[in-house]
Design an enzyme around this catalytic site. Sequence first.
Site, PDB file in Angstrom:
ATOM      1  N   SER A   8      16.499 -53.845  72.555  1.00 55.58           N
ATOM      2  CA  SER A   8      16.240 -53.094  71.157  1.00 55.58           C
ATOM      3  C   SER A   8      14.894 -53.400  70.697  1.00 55.58           C
ATOM      4  CB  SER A   8      17.302 -53.566  70.242  1.00 55.58           C
ATOM      5  OG  SER A   8      16.994 -52.965  68.899  1.00 55.58           O
ATOM      6  N   CYS A   9      14.089 -52.653  70.191  1.00 56.20           N
ATOM      7  CA  CYS A   9      12.647 -52.914  69.683  1.00 56.20           C
ATOM      8  C   CYS A   9      12.491 -52.506  68.328  1.00 56.20           C
ATOM      9  CB  CYS A   9      11.641 -52.303  70.571  1.00 56.20           C
ATOM     10  SG  CYS A   9      11.478 -50.421  70.578  1.00 56.20           S
TER      11      CYS A   9
END
Length: 139
Positions: A8-9
């Site tokens: 996840s970013c």
Amino acid sequence: MKILAITSCPNGIAHTYMAQEKLEQAAKEMGVDIKVETQGGVGAENILTAKEIKEADGIIIAADRQVDLSRFNGKRLINENVREGIHHPKLLIQRIIDQDARIYHGNDSETHSHNSEEDNEHKSGMQMVYQHLMNGVSF
């Protein structure tokens, strides 16, 4: 060897899926079974099931956003930034293979590992500033 991962970013676009791809490629080269849940801009995809988590030898979190770790209680867990998943996927996988990862023990009041003292000690001040800045950008 079964490994699970979450990528996840902050914006949930490029880095989330780049880390997923790199982890999957590295695992294939190393002969390791891996499933990667992405928490991207369109929400969570390829969600890890309770059965998969129970059977997993370890969990890799490669994220710059807060990830709820409560479902991984009692599992070997590596929690790094998303860049580690992109640039050093084999190292992360090898750490699970070598059991060079702490066993995660959450408690009911703890919902996000990124708030734990141990994780904060591991990250530099600039990484923490970057993480909070990018979380703000995504909102």
